[in-house]
Enzyme design. Sequence first.
Site, PDB file in Angstrom:
ATOM      1  N   ARG A  64       0.810  -1.221   0.000  1.00 57.08           N
ATOM      2  CA  ARG A  64       0.000   0.000   0.000  1.00 57.08           C
ATOM      3  C   ARG A  64       0.840   1.266   0.000  1.00 57.08           C
ATOM      4  NH1 ARG A  64      -3.517  -1.395   4.918  1.00 57.08           N
ATOM      5  NH2 ARG A  64      -2.722  -3.527   4.907  1.00 57.08           N
ATOM      6  N   GLU A 101       0.775  -5.603  13.332  1.00 62.79           N
ATOM      7  CA  GLU A 101      -0.383  -5.765  14.211  1.00 62.79           C
ATOM      8  C   GLU A 101      -0.930  -7.186  14.152  1.00 62.79           C
ATOM      9  OE1 GLU A 101      -3.564  -3.056  13.296  1.00 62.79           O
ATOM     10  OE2 GLU A 101      -4.579  -3.436  15.198  1.00 62.79           O
TER      11      GLU A 101
HETATM   12  O1  LIG Z   1       2.822  -0.101  11.637  1.00 65.21           O
HETATM   13  P1  LIG Z   1       2.640  -1.575  11.345  1.00 65.21           P
HETATM   14  O2  LIG Z   1       2.096  -2.330  12.513  1.00 65.21           O
HETATM   15  O3  LIG Z   1       3.880  -2.193  10.794  1.00 65.21           O
HETATM   16  O4  LIG Z   1       1.499  -1.706  10.260  1.00 65.21           O
HETATM   17  C1  LIG Z   1       1.397  -0.888   9.128  1.00 65.21           C
HETATM   18  C2  LIG Z   1       1.651  -1.659   7.871  1.00 65.21           C
HETATM   19  O5  LIG Z   1       0.668  -2.712   7.728  1.00 65.21           O
HETATM   20  C3  LIG Z   1       0.076  -2.623   6.436  1.00 65.21           C
HETATM   21  O6  LIG Z   1       0.764  -3.385   5.494  1.00 65.21           O
HETATM   22  P2  LIG Z   1       0.663  -4.969   5.393  1.00 65.21           P
HETATM   23  O7  LIG Z   1       1.875  -5.567   6.013  1.00 65.21           O
HETATM   24  O8  LIG Z   1      -0.659  -5.445   5.852  1.00 65.21           O
HETATM   25  O9  LIG Z   1       0.858  -5.229   3.832  1.00 65.21           O
HETATM   26  P3  LIG Z   1       0.171  -4.709   2.461  1.00 65.21           P
HETATM   27  O10 LIG Z   1       0.544  -3.259   2.295  1.00 65.21           O
HETATM   28  O11 LIG Z   1       0.841  -5.573   1.454  1.00 65.21           O
HETATM   29  O12 LIG Z   1      -1.327  -4.905   2.562  1.00 65.21           O
HETATM   30  C4  LIG Z   1       0.178  -1.165   6.084  1.00 65.21           C
HETATM   31  O13 LIG Z   1       0.077  -0.946   4.686  1.00 65.21           O
HETATM   32  C5  LIG Z   1       1.507  -0.764   6.646  1.00 65.21           C
HETATM   33  O14 LIG Z   1       2.574  -1.017   5.752  1.00 65.21           O
HETATM   34  N1  LIG Z   2      -5.835  -1.742  11.591  1.00 66.52           N
HETATM   35  C1  LIG Z   2      -5.266  -1.731  10.376  1.00 66.52           C
HETATM   36  N2  LIG Z   2      -5.995  -1.361   9.301  1.00 66.52           N
HETATM   37  C2  LIG Z   2      -5.436  -1.358   8.072  1.00 66.52           C
HETATM   38  N3  LIG Z   2      -4.168  -1.703   7.831  1.00 66.52           N
HETATM   39  C3  LIG Z   2      -3.413  -2.070   8.881  1.00 66.52           C
HETATM   40  N4  LIG Z   2      -2.102  -2.433   8.965  1.00 66.52           N
HETATM   41  C4  LIG Z   2      -1.831  -2.702  10.257  1.00 66.52           C
HETATM   42  N5  LIG Z   2      -2.914  -2.508  11.023  1.00 66.52           N
HETATM   43  C5  LIG Z   2      -3.918  -2.107  10.178  1.00 66.52           C
END
Ligand SMILES: O=P(O)(O)OC[C@H]1O[C@H](OP(=O)(O)OP(=O)(O)O)[C@H](O)[C@@H]1O
Ligand SMILES: Nc1ncnc2[nH]cnc12
Length: 181
Positions: A64, A101
């Site tokens: 993302r 998370e």
């Molecule tokens: O602060 P944090 O606890 O590290 O969480 C935030 C991260 O989690 C999500 O990515 P995710 O790893 O779900 O991957 P994606 O972008 O591929 O959906 C989001 O896009 C951030 O990169």
């Molecule tokens: N609560 C949340 N919603 C969307 N993206 C996330 N990445 C980590 N925590 C998330």
Amino acid sequence: MNQDTLGFIKDSIKSIPDYPKAGIIFRDVTSLVENGPAFAATIDLLAERFKDAGFTKIAGTEARGFIFGAPLAKALGLGFILVRKPNKLPRKTIEQSYELEYGTDTLQIHVDAVDAGDKVLIVDDLLATGGTVAATVSLIRQLGGIVENAAFVISLPDLGGETVLNNLNVNITKLVDFDGE
Ligand SMILES: O=P(O)(O)OC[C@H]1O[C@H](OP(=O)(O)OP(=O)(O)O)[C@H](O)[C@@H]1O
Ligand SMILES: Nc1ncnc2[nH]cnc12
């Protein structure tokens, strides 16, 4: 920043309870991106904020972070570094594992993507525990890049990521907070 625009952006983000696991409220940035005016306003606000900040590169974290980092890099006339999940980058990489998370993961970066002294702005959609951005800061700093700023569309302050970044001496720009809502 204009409060009406920030409210419009916040209202475009849907919240999904119990996804991807029970107890998590998923703040779904896809609904923002699907809304053309909200997406444009988001990139415009970030570009205005950083247009004279002197960065030499933008880095975004898969997946993302790419959605917001790449158009911001284009708007600022800067190169864009892709920080990716394992085994996606073809040249020599270094990697860093981290917790988030709802699980654990690993990120990689091309070793030649950062020049020593590059002033890099990290961009991601959302800051939660800070694990993802801390791993990204570590990778860029290991390659000699200077990281003093990170920008997020959404922050979830209750999850501690802002404290993690403060401890790494990284300044935070965020457009929208969701506090235990
Ligand atoms: O602060 P944090 O606890 O590290 O969480 C935030 C991260 O989690 C999500 O990515 P995710 O790893 O779900 O991957 P994606 O972008 O591929 O959906 C989001 O896009 C951030 O990169
Ligand atoms: N609560 C949340 N919603 C969307 N993206 C996330 N990445 C980590 N925590 C998330």
